[in-house]
Design an enzyme around this catalytic site. Structure first.
Site, short mmCIF file in Angstrom:
data_model
loop_
_atom_site.label_atom_id
_atom_site.label_comp_id
_atom_site.label_asym_id
_atom_site.label_seq_id
_atom_site.Cartn_x
_atom_site.Cartn_y
_atom_site.Cartn_z
N SER A 92 8.19 4.56 -19.05
CA SER A 92 6.65 4.72 -19.14
C SER A 92 6.23 5.94 -20.42
O SER A 92 7.36 6.20 -20.63
CB SER A 92 6.08 5.40 -17.81
OG SER A 92 6.43 6.53 -17.71
N LYS A 93 5.13 5.91 -20.72
CA LYS A 93 4.67 6.85 -21.68
C LYS A 93 4.81 8.20 -21.34
O LYS A 93 5.55 9.20 -22.07
CB LYS A 93 3.22 6.84 -21.85
CG LYS A 93 2.77 5.58 -22.82
CD LYS A 93 1.61 6.18 -23.79
CE LYS A 93 1.60 5.05 -24.79
NZ LYS A 93 0.30 4.28 -25.07
N ARG A 94 4.71 8.46 -20.10
CA ARG A 94 5.04 9.83 -19.47
C ARG A 94 6.55 10.15 -19.68
O ARG A 94 6.96 11.25 -19.69
CB ARG A 94 4.48 9.96 -17.95
CG ARG A 94 4.90 11.35 -17.27
CD ARG A 94 4.05 11.10 -15.99
NE ARG A 94 4.69 9.91 -15.45
CZ ARG A 94 5.67 9.98 -14.25
NH1 ARG A 94 6.24 10.97 -14.25
NH2 ARG A 94 6.02 8.77 -13.59
N HIS A 95 7.34 8.99 -19.75
CA HIS A 95 8.87 9.40 -19.69
C HIS A 95 9.28 9.38 -21.05
O HIS A 95 10.63 9.66 -21.35
CB HIS A 95 9.58 8.23 -18.94
CG HIS A 95 9.21 8.20 -17.56
ND1 HIS A 95 9.33 6.97 -16.69
CD2 HIS A 95 9.42 9.37 -16.57
CE1 HIS A 95 8.97 7.41 -15.66
NE2 HIS A 95 8.82 8.56 -15.35
N GLY A 96 8.48 9.13 -22.09
CA GLY A 96 8.94 9.00 -23.38
C GLY A 96 8.81 7.80 -24.23
O GLY A 96 9.51 7.64 -25.19
#
Ligand code: GLU
Length: 476
Positions: A242-246
């Protein structure tokens, strides 16, 4: 003589160059460069609704920023549609494809029935052997591949191993839509063939497509390129990235102050390994990268690891390179505009002098910019709250005295100012820290900074004395 290696990166310009795409590009580039081959770039812009110019721009910029250079002219897939049609016609003429006049309703019904009966094959082949004279006059047909009905389609994948599909489960796939536009499946095969691609390296979400593409290669009597399907990148907890993960565009990594060399090094280790080595120069990557060493399980994205690598690359970059990268990242820093307004030959020279101290501490270029703030700060310095707390009436008085002691130091070097501050502390039976900390606050506005005597040396005598005077509330 063996044929030269040709790889390609074939992004669809429907969004930014994300980190998974960047890794695919890197793997293709390394594989080709390590073998004296070429890496080509093909923009798969056949989806006219979703392909955009800004996305193409972001892909090209992202690759350039990463230092991944492709060979030759960029190929745009949509422009090759006439050639794709020509090949579809060629298959038709050879009896390897046929016109299908099934209506949308019929196709829906076939799909529903196949699902209800648990069959993988959705199209029942009703136009496969039918006489075209039965075709409804008003309808434009699709062109479908006459795929083998029995036997197996096999891919010897360099990463996944031998992958086998039963042909009875594979549909007669559409090559040309009724509007005359080629399907992705046909376009990829024709382009890879015409571009002389010898090795296809891409995400394993395309593995099923490999089976379909193999059937097209076989029908055309063309050699199928070597295939490598690399496992996708997952989040640190094993979930979809996800975005949060990169799952960000490469431009976001740039904006966050990562160095291209660090991102390359991080990406090469996402799914590929060489013993337990973690740091690879680009040259080493090129020499060592190979397909069989790519793991079969999903790689996990780890921001902390990327940060550490970035810190390593910042520390090991030379000062001039970092100074250039520093200016490059100013557009993305909250303090960027203020700093830009103050870039002069003098402050640039100071920045270079300060770099050895600054780079020891920064994990990203944004941190580097932040900790270089003292070089560009306006007097009187704004103090961070924690720093302000250190300046009591007593310490301010001490700073006033220290200013006088420093005024006489000759020459103005880190060594000489350190000696002076030590003597100053000893004379008052104070620990060095009891002086150094208020001094740091007065000169940088913060409680942490590069080595304080380096700070003194870099900003120079008169600026130091003025900053001390500001905090000592004395006039210079
Ligand atoms: N255009 C496809 C994508 O961006 C890649 C196709 C391929 O590599 O064969 O996912």
């Amino acid at each position: 003589m063996t044929a030269p290696i040709v790889t390609r990166f074939a992004p669809s310009p429907t969004g930014f160059l994300h980190i998974g795409g960047a890794r695919t590009a890197l793997f293709n580039w390394l594989y080709a460069r390590g073998r004296g081959g070429k890496m080509l770039l093909r923009i798969e812009d056949t989806d006219r609704e979703r392909s955009t110019e800004p996305a193409i721009g972001a892909i090209l910029d992202g690759l350039k920023w990463l230092g991944i250079e492709w060979d030759g002219e960029t190929v745009y897939q949509f422009a090759r549609a006439p050639r794709h049609r020509e090949v579809a016609e060629q298959l038709l003429a050879a009896g390897k494809a046929y016109r299908c006049y099934a209506t949308a309703e019929e196709l829906t019904q076939m799909r529903e029935q196949a699902r209800a009966e648990g069959r993988a094959k959705l199209y029942d082949g009703r136009w496969r052997d039918r006489d075209p004279s039965e075709a409804p006059a008003s309808m434009k047909p699709t062109i479908r591949l006459k795929a083998p009905l029995t036997g197996e389609t096999v891919i010897e994948d360099q990463v996944q191993g031998r992958v086998v599909w039963q042909n009875e489960n594979l549909d007669d796939l559409v090559l040309l839509r009724s509007d005359g536009n080629p399907t992705y499946m046909l376009a990829v095969v024709v382009d890879d063939h015409d571009m002389g691609v010898t090795h296809v390296i891409r995400g394993d979400d395309h593995l099923i497509n490999a089976a379909r593409q193999k059937q097209i290669y076989d029908a055309l009597g063309w050699d199928t390129p070597s295939m490598s399907h690399i496992p996708l990148i997952h989040g640190p907890d094993g979930s979809k990235l996800s975005k949060r993960h990169g799952a960000l565009g490469v431009d976001a990594y740039r904006a966050r102050g990562y160095l291209p060399a660090a991102v390359r090094n991080y990406l090469v280790r996402l799914g590929w390994s060489h013993g337990d080595q973690e740091i690879f120069s680009t040259q080493e990557m090129i020499e060592l990268f190979d397909l069989p060493a790519i793991g079969r399980s999903a790689a996990r994205f780890d921001f902390a690891k990327l940060e550490n690598l970035n810190g390593h690359y910042i520390r090991s970059s030379d000062d001039e390179t970092l100074a250039a990268a520093f200016e490059d990242v100013l557009d993305y820093s909250p303090a960027g505009d203020a700093i830009k307004a103050k870039l002069t030959p003098t402050t640039r020279a100071q920045l270079l002098l300060a770099m050895p101290g600054l780079k020891e501490r920064a994990k990203t270029l944004l941190e580097l910019v932040d900790s270089a703030g003292y070089l560009f700060a306006d007097r009187p310095l704004a103090l961070e709250p924690k720093a302000a707390a250190i300046l009591t009436p007593e310490t301010r008085q001490l700073l006033g005295r220290l200013k006088e002691a420093l005024a006489a130091v000759e020459p103005w070097t880190a060594e000489a100012t350190e000696a002076a501050v030590r003597t100053f502390a000893e004379q008052r039976e104070l620990k060095l820290g009891a002086i150094a900390q208020p001094l740091r606050v007065a000169l940088t506005g913060r409680t942490t900074s590069p080595g304080i005597f380096d700070v003194l040396a870099v900003i120079g005598r008169s600026e130091c004395l003025e900053r001390l005077a500001d905090q000592a509330q004395l006039k210079v």
